[in-house]
Design a protein around this motif. Structure first.
Motif, PDB file in Angstrom:
ATOM      1  N   SER A   7      40.693  34.419  35.164  1.00 39.92           N
ATOM      2  CA  SER A   7      39.241  34.562  35.217  1.00 39.92           C
ATOM      3  C   SER A   7      38.795  34.948  36.617  1.00 39.92           C
ATOM      4  O   SER A   7      39.210  34.353  37.610  1.00 39.92           O
ATOM      5  CB  SER A   7      38.570  33.249  34.811  1.00 39.92           C
ATOM      6  N   THR A   9      35.888  34.528  37.904  1.00 39.86           N
ATOM      7  CA  THR A   9      35.098  33.438  38.469  1.00 39.86           C
ATOM      8  C   THR A   9      35.980  32.389  39.112  1.00 39.86           C
ATOM      9  O   THR A   9      35.738  31.949  40.238  1.00 39.86           O
ATOM     10  CB  THR A   9      34.228  32.791  37.370  1.00 39.86           C
ATOM     11  N   VAL A  10      37.024  31.977  38.382  1.00 37.62           N
ATOM     12  CA  VAL A  10      37.933  30.954  38.899  1.00 37.62           C
ATOM     13  C   VAL A  10      38.663  31.437  40.140  1.00 37.62           C
ATOM     14  O   VAL A  10      38.807  30.715  41.124  1.00 37.62           O
ATOM     15  CB  VAL A  10      38.941  30.529  37.808  1.00 37.62           C
ATOM     16  N   LYS A  11      39.106  32.690  40.113  1.00 31.58           N
ATOM     17  CA  LYS A  11      39.821  33.235  41.272  1.00 31.58           C
ATOM     18  C   LYS A  11      38.944  33.259  42.513  1.00 31.58           C
ATOM     19  O   LYS A  11      39.362  32.832  43.594  1.00 31.58           O
ATOM     20  CB  LYS A  11      40.319  34.652  40.952  1.00 31.58           C
ATOM     21  N   ALA A  13      36.185  31.525  43.045  1.00 24.99           N
ATOM     22  CA  ALA A  13      35.831  30.152  43.418  1.00 24.99           C
ATOM     23  C   ALA A  13      36.984  29.485  44.164  1.00 24.99           C
ATOM     24  O   ALA A  13      36.772  28.773  45.150  1.00 24.99           O
ATOM     25  CB  ALA A  13      35.468  29.344  42.173  1.00 24.99           C
ATOM     26  N   THR A  17      36.815  28.186  47.948  1.00 24.00           N
ATOM     27  CA  THR A  17      37.137  26.789  48.241  1.00 24.00           C
ATOM     28  C   THR A  17      38.260  26.694  49.263  1.00 24.00           C
ATOM     29  O   THR A  17      38.216  25.861  50.175  1.00 24.00           O
ATOM     30  CB  THR A  17      37.541  26.050  46.943  1.00 24.00           C
ATOM     31  N   PHE A 179      34.310  23.427  45.050  1.00 24.64           N
ATOM     32  CA  PHE A 179      34.897  24.317  44.035  1.00 24.64           C
ATOM     33  C   PHE A 179      33.931  24.493  42.865  1.00 24.64           C
ATOM     34  O   PHE A 179      33.708  25.608  42.384  1.00 24.64           O
ATOM     35  CB  PHE A 179      36.220  23.745  43.530  1.00 24.64           C
ATOM     36  N   SER A 182      31.095  26.570  44.137  1.00 20.73           N
ATOM     37  CA  SER A 182      31.532  27.956  44.316  1.00 20.73           C
ATOM     38  C   SER A 182      31.687  28.652  42.968  1.00 20.73           C
ATOM     39  O   SER A 182      31.324  29.822  42.823  1.00 20.73           O
ATOM     40  CB  SER A 182      32.875  27.994  45.068  1.00 20.73           C
ATOM     41  N   ALA A 183      32.231  27.914  41.994  1.00 22.33           N
ATOM     42  CA  ALA A 183      32.400  28.488  40.648  1.00 22.33           C
ATOM     43  C   ALA A 183      31.043  28.829  40.039  1.00 22.33           C
ATOM     44  O   ALA A 183      30.868  29.892  39.434  1.00 22.33           O
ATOM     45  CB  ALA A 183      33.150  27.507  39.752  1.00 22.33           C
ATOM     46  N   THR A 186      29.583  31.761  42.056  1.00 17.85           N
ATOM     47  CA  THR A 186      30.371  32.968  41.787  1.00 17.85           C
ATOM     48  C   THR A 186      30.066  33.512  40.401  1.00 17.85           C
ATOM     49  O   THR A 186      29.928  34.726  40.211  1.00 17.85           O
ATOM     50  CB  THR A 186      31.875  32.657  41.903  1.00 17.85           C
ATOM     51  N   LYS A 187      29.948  32.587  39.443  1.00 18.74           N
ATOM     52  CA  LYS A 187      29.656  33.014  38.066  1.00 18.74           C
ATOM     53  C   LYS A 187      28.308  33.716  38.007  1.00 18.74           C
ATOM     54  O   LYS A 187      28.172  34.782  37.387  1.00 18.74           O
ATOM     55  CB  LYS A 187      29.664  31.807  37.131  1.00 18.74           C
TER      56      LYS A 187
END
Length: 419
Positions: A7, A9-11, A13, A17, A179, A182-183, A186-187
């Motif tokens: 994902s 978003t996860v990357k 975030a 972090t 995190f 940030s997620a 970012t999303k």
């Protein structure tokens, strides 16, 4: 199902972090080094002051002060004074005075602060001290004055020793919340980008689809002519007509796309001026009746109503809207235009027809590129599905709004323009 591992978003975030964590660690490290040096400097100053108190008493031969263990000496400072033996012979290192008989005789530091630690020095506990020692002359004899501070009983040092754990424990929830934050950010930040990427992929696919058909037709007709069409005058004319028609279609697609691209990136700047609305609509009416003489074209507009717009670009938008009505309405065609000003002094123009209107399922997509109301992109009805997309691009470039609706369910399409 979305693969969380890949994902976007996860990357992002995780990277944010990691950057935050690394920055925090560097800041904490710098802060720790500065704090530790301050503690050392403070202890060194305290120990040097203690040495000064001891040496002053010795120089003054203050027997009372020496016997009392140096009255002015802080209670937390341990000292030991013993005879100097260059060979470090314990038997010759006679202790002259001390307030802690358990202190070891340590290396001479010339009054520079040193840290000394011995595990289980006291049997069940460690020796952990800051100390300084130097050689002095006393009654024609060389002596060593050694002063120290027990770090285990020092509040500042104890606080520092626990600081790393405190920071580590505190940093864990901060990292977790950073995190999550940030997620979330970012999303929200990448959501428009994802939608845009989805639209661009669809756009690329649509362009390929639109150009594939005319290219295939041109190629097929060219091959047909090469095989036997040269000797068949009728087939020759038919094939050439189709080739020219498809070439014109391709040229229109490319021209429209270029115009949209230039408008979107600001390469084309609308030349807006104040214009009377009625002459614009009257021009549009005459052009429509030339194409469709039996069309009923009505409009309602005040003679003094003015609009701030680019005349040619606005005319292009109105032409696109009227062309759609002529294309999708059955005879007899009726087109109505109504213009008025709202409370904000903006011109509101509604263009309606007597067709079937927009399907409620697709009404929100009618301004998308290459959209014709179905997935098959049927070319039989003409056009390339760019008309309303261009109209929206032009109106938005001029700071306006355009949207679609119906007169009533299943009857009459309505395009509203606000400028």
């Amino acid at each position: 199902m979305i693969d969380v591992k890949h994902s976007l978003t996860v990357k992002l975030a995780a990277k944010l972090t990691a950057l935050f964590t690394l920055t925090s660690i560097i800041i904490v490290y710098i802060y720790t080094v500065v704090l530790w040096n301050n503690i050392k400097n403070q202890k060194q100053e305290e120990l040097l002051n203690a040495v000064s108190i001891i040496t002053k008493s010795l120089e003054n031969n203050d027997v009372k002060d020496i016997k009392a263990g140096f009255i002015e000496l802080p209670y937390y400072v341990d000292f030991i004074i013993y005879k100097y033996d260059e060979n470090k012979n314990p038997l010759n290192e006679e202790v002259i005075r001390t307030n802690n008989p358990y202190l070891p005789h340590l290396d001479i530091t010339n009054n520079k602060l040193q840290h000394h630690k011995e595990r289980l020095y006291f049997g069940d506990s460690d020796l952990n001290i800051f100390y300084a020692s130097s050689v002095y002359e006393y009654h024609s004899n060389k002596i060593i004055i050694q002063v120290s501070i027990n770090m285990d009983s020092d509040s500042a040092t104890n606080m520092f020793s626990h600081l790393a754990w405190i920071i580590f424990i505190t940093l864990i929830p901060i990292i977790i919340f950073s995190f999550i934050g940030s997620a979330f950010l970012t999303k929200r930040t990448t959501e428009p980008l994802k939608r845009e990427l989805k639209r661009e992929r669809q756009f690329t696919s649509d362009v390929s689809h639109e150009l594939r058909t005319p290219v295939a037709v041109i190629s097929g007709q060219a091959n047909l002519l090469r095989r036997w069409g040269k000797d068949d005058k009728l087939q020759l004319e038919k094939s050439l007509a189709m080739i020219i028609s498809e070439a014109n279609s391709m040229e229109m697609i490319i021209s429209n796309l270029l115009q949209m691209s230039r408008l979107e990136r600001g390469a084309i700047v609308p030349e807006k001026v104040i214009l009377l609305v009625e002459p614009l609509i009257e021009r549009l009416k005459k052009e429509t009746l030339v194409i469709k003489p039996d069309c009923t074209f009505n409009y309602t507009v005040s003679k003094d109503l003015k609009v701030f717009t680019d005349e040619e670009l606005f005319h292009q938008v109105l032409t696109v809207v009227i062309s759609n009505s002529l294309k999708y309405c059955d005879d007899p065609i009726e087109i109505s235009i109504n213009c008025k000003k709202d409370k904000a002094k903006k011109v509101i123009m509604t263009i309606s027809d007597n067709g079937k209107g927009f399907d409620e399922k697709i009404i929100e997509h009618v301004f998308e590129r290459f959209y014709r109301g179905d997935d098959s992109h049927n070319r039989n009805e003409g056009g390339c599905g760019l008309g309303l997309a261009i109209a929206r691009t032009i109106i938005e470039a001029m700071g306006g709004i355009i949207y679609a609706s119906n007169v009533e369910k299943g009857h009459g399409a309505v395009i509203t323009i606000i400028l």
